[in-house]
Design a protein around this motif. Structure first.
Motif: not given
Lengths: 459, 459
Positions: A259-264, A349-350
């Protein structure tokens, strides 16, 4: 699907659903009763308490289940304040706590107590030094969230707990946003959390009071939950809460990276995709799944509707959303732009494709709202000597800033624009706009109607 | 199966289960949010409120959902008292209210308020006249249950509401035991209830405040549930609560007749099956599914264990049950025997065969307990002049009464027995035994240790 508002409430975790359904048959009886149905309910309750205490890192007799995270906060603050009433009636909170903490502080103040709000920096974080300075001889309790619910910034909880411990003041940590990710570090005294934030069911909060902390539960009590949470225990929901906490913890380390990669991606790409955007909150010390940004010249509520139509559910701290007419107290305390504010908080799980799709639809959604709002200013502008006056009275966020932006080019460098506004958001958004645009915010003064905001053209 | 403790908590109604499961997918989001998941949650919440208001017979904006019946009572009493603080701080409750009402009254008293407890007759009912006499110029609120939770006696709520209305005093009705059976009649002002009593899930209470009633919610509030119940709404449970209320109401008229016939069997046959039994509570004005009796010379906790082993789950207001050492305040206020107390409360759908089976096992269970307790008195009896002294110090209910019964034949008619006891239950049970046995209860006096109870042999 693009449900990106996990910080409000997470969809029920599959483990929570299974545990809830299984315990509906076993957990409906009164656990205080001696017959078989009561004993079964008691066993379920005890097992859930053990699992939750293990996840928190506390003793089972330090943890009680409440009917919500809000209730845990209200009970925890009132009980800790009453337990140390002899010491004094001073309460410390950060300026960016969840509203339930601030409501409890308001109640304390209305009841004759005193409250210090510790300010935050532009990233939304408090400093240990500021908490240290706020501590007084009569401080009964300090409160600090583990991480902010609107911008995701993590607070220096362990360090603040240390300073409080040295001063002999208990620290209550509101861990609502972070408990699913891991234990709260440091030597805190009280801790609260809310199950529906980690994918557990609604109706369950946690209140942990460390042994040795003076605590006097307020209001009518009964014999349930150590006298700290009156009323019949909601055992199926409690079982589901504990089971899902354990389940999300098992996935937390891996999911946090993902998720950190996705929000990044969102943090990095939104400023390129959407002009005039400010990404807010700490870029590093932050929750894995939360990213927040504000879009100049955009009405938050209309943007939320546009995104909803495109299949994305997000929330906003803008003044023009939901039933509120004032901008989020968090954005206000940070001093950042509130207009066109969007908080994306990804549930466990997004899918990466959903984030990509969001980044596709966002620019168009913002552009659409801006186009609708691009109203001519014309007749509302008056030149008084060397000052350009924009009358935005009666117009709501983001119109005052849009009108300011339209006329700034009409005054010479060094010239002044005076924006008249009676919208509370202007107080936050005009200075924020100046900072983003490199113009000088001179200050505000009372006007015949509303407030006048003075801006000097620099470039 | 013989789960006969529905007055504590009813098994989940099938409709509640279905509604809960269906709304887990639709009702987890924040109903204050504007996106689709929020709107769906809001629709479910609104529909549940309509259904519940229809069942109560009130407007939807008069009804809020709380986290439990206890919470509804605490919030209702505190808010109504605060709303009429200018009038005065006098609170009226009956002596047989649920403990959550009495706890709220204790809190009010500790906070400087005054409380009048209205006494009940031997059947557990208050009189309208007694409520009328209790009303004062400074009465802020009166509370009365619709029906008693321990003995099933219905209270004259409509009549008491009338007297209160005439005096301008709001009446709060705790309808926890009766709402599944029907609306509460009369012109009451506030009403509370608890979903798990009618087969709904745990975690849902109702608080109804009629329009025009002065009400000031106490403690920290938020924007949810009209500011009367802070914290995230538990929508799946609320939906299940409303759906099951509607479902049990649809069956109520028919089921009431059936359960009344079953409890009538117990009322009628227990005195013939078990010697030395007192059936308590009003024989006519009572809840359909509740019947309560007390067995002389029986330890309530041991009897509960025996019945549990035989497959029946009942509760007891005896002093020697659960964690409490004092007999139920309800039995105390009624002045009836508390020893060997058994409350049978039949859930919806109880099979007649289960009741028959209960009537089969009960005599043996009681006889077994009595046999175990038939301890010799011998050395504890001393004859002082014309008085027989029984030293029951350190012995718990029902031993003092057993010892009294064993020696009464040893004094001549007109002679006295003096029972020394430090068990709180003796104060209730010795007079009750005298009444049952036709002996004269002379009174009590302080003894060197404990209390001396004097009984004169009449027959």
């Amino acid at each position: 699907m693009g449900y990106f508002d996990a910080a409000s409430s997470a969809p029920l975790h599959p483990v929570a659903r299974q545990a809830l359904q299984a315990s509906l048959d076993e957990g409906w009886a009164d656990p205080a009763r001696l017959y078989r149905e009561g004993r079964r309910a008691r066993m379920l309750l005890d097992a859930a308490r053990e699992a939750a205490a293990e996840a928190v890192g506390c003793r089972t007799d330090e943890l009680v289940f409440t009917s919500s995270g809000t209730k845990a906060v209200h009970t925890g603050i009132a009980g800790a304040l009453a337990g140390r009433r002899r010491v004094g009636r001073h309460l410390i909170v950060s300026a960016v706590e969840h509203s339930c903490v601030l409501h409890a502080a308001d109640t304390h103040e209305a009841d004759g107590g005193t409250v210090t709000q510790v300010a935050v920096d532009r990233a939304g974080a408090v400093t240990v030094e500021a908490y240290g300075r706020a501590l007084r001889d009569d401080t009964a309790l300090a409160c600090l969230q583990s991480a902010n619910h609107e911008v995701g910034t993590e607070q220096p909880v362990a360090e603040v707990a240390g300073v409080c411990r040295e001063a002999g003041v208990p620290l209550l940590v509101d861990a609502a946003q972070s408990l699913g990710w891991g234990r709260v570090a440091g030597d805190w005294s009280l801790l609260t959390a809310s199950a529906h934030k980690w994918g557990g069911p609604s109706g369950v909060g946690l209140l942990v009071v460390r042994k040795g902390v003076r605590f006097a539960a307020q209001g009518p009590a009964d014999e349930r939950e150590s006298g700290r949470a009156a009323g019949f225990e909601n055992i199926p929901a409690i079982v589901a809460a504990a089971a899902s906490l354990r389940a999300v913890r098992a996935e937390a380390a891996q999911e946090a990276v993902r998720l950190r990669e996705l929000t990044e991606r969102i943090r990095a790409r939104v400023p390129g995709l959407v002009p005039d955007v400010e990404v807010v909150g700490d870029p590093v010390r932050r929750l894995p799944g939360v990213v927040t940004f504000s879009c100049l010249y955009v009405d938050g509520e209309t943007l939320l509707h546009e995104l909803d139509r495109a299949g994305f559910s997000v929330s906003s701290g803008s003044s023009c959303t939901s039933s509120t007419l004032t901008p989020s107290h968090v954005l206000k305390a940070m001093g950042v732009l509130s207009e066109g504010n969007v908080r994306v908080s990804l549930p466990f799980g997004t899918a990466a494709e959903d984030v990509e799709r969001f980044l596709e639809v966002l620019p168009e959604a913002v552009a659409g709202v801006r186009e609708k709002l691009g109203a001519p200013v014309g007749e509302a502008v008056v030149r008084e000597e060397d000052v350009l006056v924009v009358d935005s009275l009666g117009k709501r966020c983001p119109i005052p800033v849009i009108e300011l932006a339209k006329v700034i080019g009409e005054v010479p460098v060094g010239g002044l624009v005076r924006v008249l506004s009676d919208d509370e958001a202007a107080r936050l958004d005009i200075p924020a706009w100046c900072e983003m645009r490199g113009q000088e915010y001179v200050g505000e003064e009372p006007a015949e109607q509303g407030t006048a905001y003075l801006v000097r053209r620099i470039g």
